[in-house]
Write a protein that holds these residues in place. Sequence first.
Motif, PDB file in Angstrom:
ATOM      1  N   ALA A  27       1.814   9.247  -5.731  1.00 37.21           N
ATOM      2  CA  ALA A  27       2.269  10.599  -5.380  1.00 37.21           C
ATOM      3  C   ALA A  27       3.349  11.077  -6.346  1.00 37.21           C
ATOM      4  O   ALA A  27       3.356  12.246  -6.780  1.00 37.21           O
ATOM      5  CB  ALA A  27       2.810  10.594  -3.951  1.00 37.21           C
ATOM      6  N   GLN A  34       0.828  -1.209   0.000  1.00 37.86           N
ATOM      7  CA  GLN A  34       0.000   0.000   0.000  1.00 37.86           C
ATOM      8  C   GLN A  34       0.864   1.261   0.000  1.00 37.86           C
ATOM      9  O   GLN A  34       0.586   2.219  -0.736  1.00 37.86           O
ATOM     10  CB  GLN A  34      -0.892   0.013   1.263  1.00 37.86           C
ATOM     11  CG  GLN A  34      -2.105  -0.887   1.172  1.00 37.86           C
ATOM     12  CD  GLN A  34      -3.131  -0.376   0.156  1.00 37.86           C
ATOM     13  OE1 GLN A  34      -3.152  -0.867  -0.980  1.00 37.86           O
ATOM     14  NE2 GLN A  34      -3.903   0.608   0.522  1.00 37.86           N
ATOM     15  N   ARG A  35       1.928   1.203   0.830  1.00 35.29           N
ATOM     16  CA  ARG A  35       2.807   2.373   0.933  1.00 35.29           C
ATOM     17  C   ARG A  35       3.494   2.666  -0.404  1.00 35.29           C
ATOM     18  O   ARG A  35       3.573   3.803  -0.854  1.00 35.29           O
ATOM     19  CB  ARG A  35       3.851   2.130   2.028  1.00 35.29           C
ATOM     20  CG  ARG A  35       4.269   3.409   2.715  1.00 35.29           C
ATOM     21  CD  ARG A  35       5.220   3.137   3.846  1.00 35.29           C
ATOM     22  NE  ARG A  35       4.609   2.363   4.898  1.00 35.29           N
ATOM     23  CZ  ARG A  35       5.266   1.515   5.676  1.00 35.29           C
ATOM     24  NH1 ARG A  35       6.556   1.298   5.475  1.00 35.29           N
ATOM     25  NH2 ARG A  35       4.655   0.869   6.630  1.00 35.29           N
ATOM     26  N   GLU A  63       2.461   1.784  -3.336  1.00 34.49           N
ATOM     27  CA  GLU A  63       1.451   2.225  -4.317  1.00 34.49           C
ATOM     28  C   GLU A  63       1.153   3.722  -4.124  1.00 34.49           C
ATOM     29  O   GLU A  63       1.078   4.474  -5.086  1.00 34.49           O
ATOM     30  CB  GLU A  63       0.179   1.371  -4.113  1.00 34.49           C
ATOM     31  CG  GLU A  63      -0.897   1.545  -5.157  1.00 34.49           C
ATOM     32  CD  GLU A  63      -0.484   1.015  -6.526  1.00 34.49           C
ATOM     33  OE1 GLU A  63      -1.157   1.352  -7.503  1.00 34.49           O
ATOM     34  OE2 GLU A  63       0.523   0.281  -6.608  1.00 34.49           O
ATOM     35  N   THR A  64       1.016   4.100  -2.831  1.00 33.89           N
ATOM     36  CA  THR A  64       0.733   5.519  -2.517  1.00 33.89           C
ATOM     37  C   THR A  64       1.895   6.390  -2.988  1.00 33.89           C
ATOM     38  O   THR A  64       1.688   7.468  -3.594  1.00 33.89           O
ATOM     39  CB  THR A  64       0.549   5.695  -0.995  1.00 33.89           C
ATOM     40  OG1 THR A  64      -0.376   4.712  -0.541  1.00 33.89           O
ATOM     41  CG2 THR A  64       0.016   7.069  -0.652  1.00 33.89           C
TER      42      THR A  64
END
Lengths: 149, 217
Positions: free
Chosen positions: A98, A90-91, A93-94
Amino acid sequence: MSYKERFEGEPGSADDRTGLNEGDLKDSELEQVLSNFRSSVRAWSEAEYSRPRAAAKAARGRSWRLAAGWALGCALVAGGVGGGVYERHQRLETARIAAVHEAEQKRLAVEEKAREEEELLAKVDSDVSREVPSAMEPLAQLMAEDETQ
Amino acid sequence: MRNATGRVNSQPVRASTCVMAAGTALEPMTGEAAAEIAALQLETATEEFSSVVASHRPQIFRFLLASTRDVDLAETLTQECFLKAHRNWGGFRGDSSAMTWLMRIAINLQKDHWRNRRMQFWRQTRNHAVDLDEASDWLPSGERSAEQKMLAREQVGRVWEAVKGLSERQRTVFLLRYVEEQELSAIAQATGLSEGTVKAHLSRALARVRAELGGKR
């Protein structure tokens, strides 16, 4: 009393019933071996019978608890690892989103700046061409003619 | 009153009247007296059962241990056997000896256990049966030389190997005959087989033991 004798007086052949004819083992030998076997079983049974059983029972109970503990531990580890992997994914992907967003912003900013510069240059150009002093008018006309040719 | 098996005859006594063999009617029994007799009978039955447990428990355990080679399982089945016997003690009429009756219960429990285990094999996480070598270690030392002891141990190991290869019924018959030293008639009663069938099983079991001992010498 031999094993043959034990069956004497019963109908049918004793050898047929006891298997004493088979192989090359003598009756006395077989009797001795079976006697040893009996003594062995009895000694083992007596030893186990007089031994306190509580420890063994607890061990069996413990083994189930141990298995349950292992299963729970494995589930927790699997859950932890799975959660960690998911969190990391998730990190990443974020971060990727960004980064893409930031790159887009930069690209738009660069494009905007370029457009502004272009507009400014065009304005300056037009301003400069508009504000040619009268003394330079003939030269400007020549330049304009050269451009048309 | 004790019968041939040494068991006290615990037939229920009618509370209303007690009739003698000659047909002479005695005075009607009061409720208090009937309760007293019932309590006495219960006490007698409990005492009897306690003495049966004390005298036969080691033998039942030994048979189950030899059959399963699993100490914990043998202990569990022995307990179940005496629990079942206690529940059905009132129904025991003394047609056979108490030992034969108990052995029959033990054999049935063992049979049920193996059947359940076969059906629910996936529930078994591990087998608790001891190795044949370990089972063969139990040999009274006596007055033998080291060589004789080693030979005897090896032979006992081979008998265990042969016993392991026997069918459930053959193993039961073999152990009852050669470990428990029971008579053929008692084995027949305990297993529910005819004497002829018992002999046939015994013959096959012995042939296997003989082959194991003779073939590997």
